[in-house]
Design a protein around this motif. Sequence first.
Motif, mmCIF file in Angstrom:
data_model
loop_
_atom_site.group_PDB
_atom_site.id
_atom_site.type_symbol
_atom_site.label_atom_id
_atom_site.label_comp_id
_atom_site.label_asym_id
_atom_site.label_seq_id
_atom_site.Cartn_x
_atom_site.Cartn_y
_atom_site.Cartn_z
ATOM 1 N N ALA A 1 0.748 -1.315 -0.044
ATOM 2 C CA ALA A 1 0.214 -0.042 0.343
ATOM 3 C C ALA A 1 0.769 1.926 0.263
ATOM 4 O O ALA A 1 0.608 1.812 -0.465
ATOM 5 N N LYS B 1 1.244 3.943 -2.480
ATOM 6 C CA LYS B 1 0.822 5.445 -3.287
ATOM 7 C C LYS B 1 2.359 6.434 -3.274
ATOM 8 O O LYS B 1 2.064 7.814 -3.546
ATOM 9 N N TYR C 1 -1.780 -5.027 -1.885
ATOM 10 C CA TYR C 1 -2.284 -4.294 -1.084
ATOM 11 C C TYR C 1 -3.337 -2.830 -1.163
ATOM 12 O O TYR C 1 -2.660 -2.247 -0.455
ATOM 13 N N LEU C 2 -3.889 -2.913 -2.546
ATOM 14 C CA LEU C 2 -4.322 -1.231 -2.776
ATOM 15 C C LEU C 2 -5.335 -1.007 -1.776
ATOM 16 O O LEU C 2 -6.320 -1.877 -1.791
ATOM 17 N N ASP C 3 -4.911 0.105 -1.323
ATOM 18 C CA ASP C 3 -6.249 0.699 0.432
ATOM 19 C C ASP C 3 -7.101 1.295 -0.816
ATOM 20 O O ASP C 3 -6.661 2.213 -1.630
ATOM 21 N N GLY D 1 -5.024 4.651 -1.463
ATOM 22 C CA GLY D 1 -4.836 4.364 -2.169
ATOM 23 C C GLY D 1 -5.429 4.612 -4.088
ATOM 24 O O GLY D 1 -5.084 5.271 -4.803
ATOM 25 N N GLY E 1 -8.883 -5.598 -3.712
ATOM 26 C CA GLY E 1 -8.231 -4.088 -4.192
ATOM 27 C C GLY E 1 -8.666 -3.604 -5.944
ATOM 28 O O GLY E 1 -9.708 -2.644 -6.555
#
Length: 435
Positions: free
Chosen positions: A262, A266, A281-283, A286, A334
Amino acid sequence: MTHSISLRRFKSTLVAAVLFGLTFACSTQAETLWVRAGKLIDVERGRVLENQAIRIDGERIVAVADHKNDPSGRWVDWSGYTVLPGLMDMHTHLVGSIMSSEIAAPLYSSAAEDVLKGVENARRTLRAGFTTVRDVGCYRAFTDVALRNAIDGGIVDGPRMFVAGAYITVSGGGGEVTGFAPDVVVPEEMRRGVANSEIEIRQRVRELIGGGATFIKVIATGAVLTAGTTPGAAEYSEAEIRAAVDEAAQYGIFVTAHAHGAEGIKRAVRAGVRSVEHASYLDDEGIALMKKHGTWLVADIYNGDYIAETGRRDHWSEEIMRKNDETTQQQRDGFAKAVKAGVRIAFGTDSGVYPHGDNARQFAYMVRYGLTPMDAIRSATLGSAQLLAKERELGSISAGKLADLIAVEGDPLLDIDKLRQVRGVIKAGRQIRLD
C-alpha cells in the motif's frame, strides 16, 4: 551543348517521375485488403455493428462501412465471426523461459537462448490475438530490445513491443536474481538496473533509454516471486521514484511501478508514474490517489490461481506459495474496489509466469471482479492504447489507425471466454493467422 544536356536531364527526370508514380499507384492498389466482418465491436462507442466492410490500404485502416457489395481487391471473409481490434497486454515477459521452481533458472541459459525462446513466446502471443504488448522487464538487460527489433525488422513474427530494457531495483530487491549464497556472483548483465540513490536512478534511466527502452520499470516494493523480498515493503522512497519519472520525462518516456504494498503504491502515484502493476495491497487511500492523478491500474488477477495450482504440483518454495496465498484474494478485492471507484484499468497478465498464448484467460476474472464485458475488452484495446499514449494509432477499428484486427467465434459480450478462441489475426494489415 548545355541546353541539350539540360533537356535530356529534364526528359529523364520526367520519365522517372512518371514511372515512379505508376509504380506507386500499382503498389498502393495491390496492397488494398478488404475484411468483411459479421459483427464488429466498436470499442470507442460501446456498440456492435453488423455486416461491416473494413478497407485496409497497406498498414492502415482507410474506411469502415456497411457491407453492400464486393469491390475489386483481396478479401478476407470474417462474416461468420465477431471482429475486434487487436488485443493488447500491458504486462508481459516474453524473453526466456516461464517461471519454474528452480531459483537458478535465469542462469541456465545464455542471452541468445533467452531471445530465441522469446521468439516462440512472441509467436504464441500474436497468434492468440495480442498484437501489441508492453514487455515489463527481463533479467538480462536489453534482450527484450533485441526481440523487439527482430519483430520490427520482419525477421520473426510477434506482437508490437514496448520494452523496459531492464528493471530499476535496489540491491537485493524485487527486480534482482536472488536466493543464492552470499558469495555467489550474479552476472553484471543481470544487474544493469540496480540503483540505490536518486543519482544512480537517473543514470540507469539514461542508460536504459540509450539502449532502446521505450518506457521505464521501477520496482517500488518487494515481490511475490523474488526470494527474500517482502511484497508489502516499500523499496524506494517517493523522491527516488520521482527521480526516475523526471529523468524519463525529459525523453518523453513514461515510468511504470511494480508495487504490491500500500505504501509503495502511494509513493509511486504521488511521484507521477503512469501505471501501477500488481497492486496487491491497494487500499482506499491508494485508490483515491490513483483516481485523482489518473494513474492506470494493471493488475494480473488471474495469475494467483495459476501459481497456486502449478506451484503446489511442482513444489515451488514455501516462501513463494505463502506470499501468493497472502496476496491473491487481497489483490482481487482491491481491483474490484478500484473498478467501482472509476480508476483507469488496463489489461495486463504477467505472462511468463504462466505459459504464453493464454493471455485471454484473464478476461473472465476481470468480469467476475466488476468490469462489464465491453469494459474488459476496452481495457485490452482502447484503454491500453491510452496507457501507451498511442490511441491515435492503436486500440480501435477506425479510419487512420493501424490495421490490427482479430476474429473470434461467437459473441464475447455474452461469453467473454470466446476471446480465447481466436480464428484470425491481422497485424498492421498483414495476415498472421487465418483458420
